[in-house]
Design an enzyme around this catalytic site. Structure first.
Site, PDB file in Angstrom:
ATOM      1  N   GLU A  39     -30.790  12.981 -18.351  1.00 29.88           N
ATOM      2  CA  GLU A  39     -29.859  11.998 -17.795  1.00 29.88           C
ATOM      3  C   GLU A  39     -28.529  12.683 -17.538  1.00 29.88           C
ATOM      4  OE1 GLU A  39     -26.360   9.226 -18.569  1.00 29.88           O
ATOM      5  OE2 GLU A  39     -27.037  11.009 -19.627  1.00 29.88           O
ATOM      6  N   CYS A  80     -22.282  16.063 -19.254  1.00 32.95           N
ATOM      7  CA  CYS A  80     -22.042  15.662 -17.872  1.00 32.95           C
ATOM      8  C   CYS A  80     -20.665  16.052 -17.356  1.00 32.95           C
ATOM      9  CB  CYS A  80     -22.208  14.146 -17.743  1.00 32.95           C
ATOM     10  SG  CYS A  80     -20.977  13.198 -18.679  1.00 32.95           S
ATOM     11  N   ARG A 128     -22.580   1.119 -13.905  1.00 34.77           N
ATOM     12  CA  ARG A 128     -22.689   2.508 -14.373  1.00 34.77           C
ATOM     13  C   ARG A 128     -23.882   3.176 -13.688  1.00 34.77           C
ATOM     14  NH1 ARG A 128     -20.673   4.527 -19.198  1.00 34.77           N
ATOM     15  NH2 ARG A 128     -21.528   6.492 -19.954  1.00 34.77           N
ATOM     16  N   ARG A 150     -26.144   6.381 -12.880  1.00 35.36           N
ATOM     17  CA  ARG A 150     -26.501   7.668 -13.465  1.00 35.36           C
ATOM     18  C   ARG A 150     -27.768   8.201 -12.799  1.00 35.36           C
ATOM     19  NH1 ARG A 150     -22.075   7.333 -14.978  1.00 35.36           N
ATOM     20  NH2 ARG A 150     -21.160   7.763 -17.018  1.00 35.36           N
TER      21      ARG A 150
END
Length: 348
Positions: A134, A91, A178, A180
């Site tokens: 993800e 990421c 968080r 995502r």
């Protein structure tokens, strides 16, 4: 016969679904999927290039016995047949906290921004039923949305119906803010034309719910000298109009997203006065503070990510902080995997 019973019968009749775990890290995505599919699944191939992450992975999963390294050097023909591809591709190239170079990002000679194309290469050859990815929320808006559009269109050209949604970990039973992006792609011949991501299951958890049960070592408590350094650092950035710097979280609140580098630990400090013996156990400047200001422990970070306490933490703290900061929130993955399982059952 109830729908639940029907689903159980269908699962018993089918063969085990085979997973491959790419950019596996310490196995958070795999853990979520195995929690959802249980004995009806098996992981047949794992790839992770970081040697320390490999050690944590092997300490927690009995199979396979070995982990493949650099995915760019893996021939797709050498990977066993599989049904679901799990891929938390790197990421950093798209992260708000990074330089956000995307497809131009280069790290140690490997272009992280295009590593997802290795996912495409492998899936083009094997044609699995499902591709699951993800990544950070910033992927969606990177390069004005063009990067995400390319990723989606790549999977569509391979013959997949692609669905995506941003979910927040704090809505799934862990006290961590968080966000995502999650991508689920079904092979078109399965006929799955729509997919519903899970809705919030539990937003009630607080930081105090994940604290260690006993007082933690004095090594997690900040020194007076370091606290002064953090105060100066924050004041400097505030003067420049930035929001950078340490943050002490309320035990009745939610942690910020844990990250592997920079101010990762210092952005999630807490006050815990249970430890009375503040004798330094490592070399520090100044003395251990008496206000109870400390970092969270690796076990507490594991809990912030929804890993069970049975998950073995065998490495030094430095590696564990990095690994959990890089990992995924297991309950979110599990909730999505259950939805994928339902979609596959309905297709049958």
């Amino acid at each position: 016969m109830s729908e639940l019973v029907k689903n159980n019968v269908r699962l018993k009749e089918q063969k085990k679904l085979r997973f491959i775990d790419l950019f596996a890290g310490i196995g958070g995505i795999r853990l979520g999927f195995e929690n959802a599919f249980k004995e009806n699944s098996e992981t047949v191939f794992v790839s992770e290039w970081d040697s320390y992450a490999q050690k944590t992975y092997l300490a927690n999963f009995p199979e396979p016995k070995t982990i493949a390294g650099d995915i760019t050097k893996i021939d797709e023909k050498e990977i066993p047949p599989f049904d679901i591809c799990l891929a938390g591709f790197p990421c950093q190239a798209f992260s708000m906290a990074g330089q956000r170079k995307g497809f131009d990002d280069n790290y140690k000679g490997i272009c992280r921004g295009t590593l997802f194309l290795d996912v495409a290469r492998i899936c083009e050859y094997h044609k699995p039923k499902v591709i699951f990815c993800e990544n950070v929320k910033g992927l969606v808006i990177h390069d004005k949305g063009r990067t995400f559009k390319i990723i989606k269109s790549t999977f569509e050209q391979l013959g997949y119906n692609v669905f995506s949604q941003i979910l927040n970990s704090k809505d799934f039973g862990v006290p961590q803010n968080r966000e995502r992006i999650y991508i689920v792609a079904f092979r078109k011949d399965l006929g799955i034309e729509s997919f519903s991501f899970p809705v919030a299951t539990n937003s009630s958890k607080k930081i105090r719910d994940i604290l260690e049960e006993n007082p933690v070592s004095a090594k997690y408590y900040l020194s007076t000298t370091y606290i002064q350094t953090l105060i100066r650092h924050k004041a400097k950035h505030e003067a420049l109009g930035h929001g950078f710097g340490y943050e002490i979280r309320s035990l009745d609140g939610t942690a910020g997203a844990i990250v592997c580098g920079g101010m990762g630990r210092e952005r999630n400090l807490i006050i815990d006065k249970r430890q009375k013996d503040l004798t330094p156990v490592t070399h520090i400047k100044g003395t251990v503070n008496t206000d109870g200001i400390r970092k969270m422990t690796p076990r507490e970070w594991a809990r912030l990510q929804g890993f069970p306490d049975s998950f073995n933490l065998t490495l030094a703290d430095t590696h564990l902080y990095k690994q959990f900061g890089n990992s995924v929130t297991v309950p979110v993955i599990q909730a999505i995997a259950k939805k994928i399982k339902e979609a596959l059952n309905e297709q049958k």
